[in-house]
Motif scaffolding. Structure first.
Motif, PDB file in Angstrom:
ATOM      1  N   ILE A  34      15.427 -63.937   7.361  1.00  0.00           N
ATOM      2  CA  ILE A  34      14.333 -64.614   8.045  1.00  0.00           C
ATOM      3  C   ILE A  34      13.075 -63.747   8.017  1.00  0.00           C
ATOM      4  CG2 ILE A  34      13.508 -65.319  10.338  1.00  0.00           C
ATOM      5  CD1 ILE A  34      16.325 -66.388  10.870  1.00  0.00           C
ATOM      6  N   ARG A  35      11.989 -64.355   7.673  1.00  0.00           N
ATOM      7  CA  ARG A  35      10.711 -63.673   7.545  1.00  0.00           C
ATOM      8  C   ARG A  35      10.334 -62.995   8.865  1.00  0.00           C
ATOM      9  NH1 ARG A  35       5.499 -65.432   8.490  1.00  0.00           N
ATOM     10  NH2 ARG A  35       6.384 -67.400   9.230  1.00  0.00           N
ATOM     11  N   LYS A  36       9.947 -61.749   8.776  1.00  0.00           N
ATOM     12  CA  LYS A  36       9.468 -60.928   9.891  1.00  0.00           C
ATOM     13  C   LYS A  36      10.574 -60.445  10.832  1.00  0.00           C
ATOM     14  CE  LYS A  36       4.788 -62.888  10.057  1.00  0.00           C
ATOM     15  NZ  LYS A  36       3.768 -63.519  10.942  1.00  0.00           N
ATOM     16  N   LEU A  37      11.810 -60.888  10.645  1.00  0.00           N
ATOM     17  CA  LEU A  37      12.892 -60.365  11.488  1.00  0.00           C
ATOM     18  C   LEU A  37      13.194 -58.928  11.070  1.00  0.00           C
ATOM     19  CD1 LEU A  37      14.995 -61.049  13.717  1.00  0.00           C
ATOM     20  CD2 LEU A  37      16.592 -61.570  11.862  1.00  0.00           C
ATOM     21  N   ASP A  38      13.185 -58.021  12.034  1.00  0.00           N
ATOM     22  CA  ASP A  38      13.381 -56.606  11.733  1.00  0.00           C
ATOM     23  C   ASP A  38      14.846 -56.196  11.739  1.00  0.00           C
ATOM     24  OD1 ASP A  38      10.496 -55.679  11.719  1.00  0.00           O
ATOM     25  OD2 ASP A  38      10.607 -56.546  13.732  1.00  0.00           O
ATOM     26  N   ILE A  39      15.635 -56.802  12.626  1.00  0.00           N
ATOM     27  CA  ILE A  39      17.044 -56.420  12.784  1.00  0.00           C
ATOM     28  C   ILE A  39      17.882 -57.662  13.013  1.00  0.00           C
ATOM     29  CG2 ILE A  39      18.697 -55.062  14.147  1.00  0.00           C
ATOM     30  CD1 ILE A  39      16.229 -53.466  15.233  1.00  0.00           C
ATOM     31  N   VAL A  40      18.958 -57.797  12.246  1.00  0.00           N
ATOM     32  CA  VAL A  40      19.954 -58.820  12.556  1.00  0.00           C
ATOM     33  C   VAL A  40      21.132 -58.109  13.209  1.00  0.00           C
ATOM     34  CG1 VAL A  40      21.106 -58.750  10.271  1.00  0.00           C
ATOM     35  CG2 VAL A  40      21.252 -60.807  11.698  1.00  0.00           C
ATOM     36  N   GLU A  41      21.553 -58.625  14.353  1.00  0.00           N
ATOM     37  CA  GLU A  41      22.613 -57.968  15.115  1.00  0.00           C
ATOM     38  C   GLU A  41      23.870 -58.831  15.124  1.00  0.00           C
ATOM     39  OE1 GLU A  41      22.241 -55.279  18.718  1.00  0.00           O
ATOM     40  OE2 GLU A  41      22.619 -57.234  19.674  1.00  0.00           O
TER      41      GLU A  41
END
Length: 236
Positions: free
Chosen positions: A92-99
């Motif tokens: 996803i655009r601009k998402l920094d971290i997926v948890e």
């Protein structure tokens, strides 16, 4: 805090001193979405978005935070029965971290092998590695400590070896109304990723104890529901 931690809530509390804001938790595939609906039916808060809307919703939520707080990292806590939906979220655009949520203890989530049930999955390392190798952002894994029958330190080492950037640990200890700081220190001393300490971060004394355990950072959830804290986190 599923059903609570959305962009409106986070935009209100970020000025209290946070440099990372976590959306979610979100269910990303048919089994987890159905589980979320069952949780809602019995009266608990959850986010409830259909499969054809959830990814665009998360992207819009990220944008809503970045427009107001461009210097804050945005994370999304997500659940799925396979790595692929999490990989899609991680692009996803601009998402920094997926948890990756290995933390939820609701029966509906655990019954499909998600949430803290993933800590028992013999393929946990492969699951995380597949996400790490195929996303455009950093990867965090949130776990619950001291789950019956689980060696938390061993799980932490598996997650570390799988390449995750962060371990977000709810350092709960059964029968104790405080975090398991000794366990957190043991994990920090035996792994290389960034450890984020969680649980009982509701006063300066407890935050200091968590930081002294060796963590990279700490997270606060319940203590900010009102949008106010009775202590200053910006000094830590």
């Amino acid at each position: 805090m599923a059903g609570i931690s959305d962009s409106e809530f986070l935009n209100r509390v970020i000025p209290l001193g946070f440099d990372v804001a976590t959306l979610g938790g979100y269910s990303l595939d048919a089994p987890t979405i159905e589980a979320s609906k069952r949780i809602i039916e019995r009266g608990r808060k959850e986010f409830d978005f259909p499969l054809n809307e959830i990814f665009s919703h998360i992207e819009n939520e990220v944008d809503s935070i970045k427009k107001v707080h461009s210097d804050v990292k945005v994370s999304a806590n997500v659940r799925a029965t396979t790595p692929q939906p999490i990989i899609e979220a991680g692009k996803i655009r601009k998402l920094d971290i997926v948890e990756i949520n290995c933390h939820c203890r609701q029966d509906e989530i655990r019954s499909i092998g998600c949430g803290q049930e993933m800590l028992k999955n013999p393929n946990l390392g492969n699951f995380i590695s597949e996400v790490v190798e195929n996303v455009n952002c950093e990867v965090s894994v949130k776990i619950r400590a001291n789950v019956d029958g689980i060696d938390t330190l061993n799980v932490a080492k598996i997650i570390d070896e799988a390449g995750a950037d962060y371990l977000h640990i709810d350092a709960m200890k059964n029968g104790v109304f405080d975090a398991d700081y000794n366990l957190v220190k043991e994990i920090c001393d035996n792994t290389d990723f960034k450890v984020i300490g969680n649980n009982s971060m509701n006063c300066e004394k407890n935050i200091e104890k968590m930081i002294n355990s060796g963590v990279y950072g700490f997270s606060i959830a319940r203590a900010v529901i009102s949008g106010n804290l009775d202590f200053n986190i910006s000094q830590f």
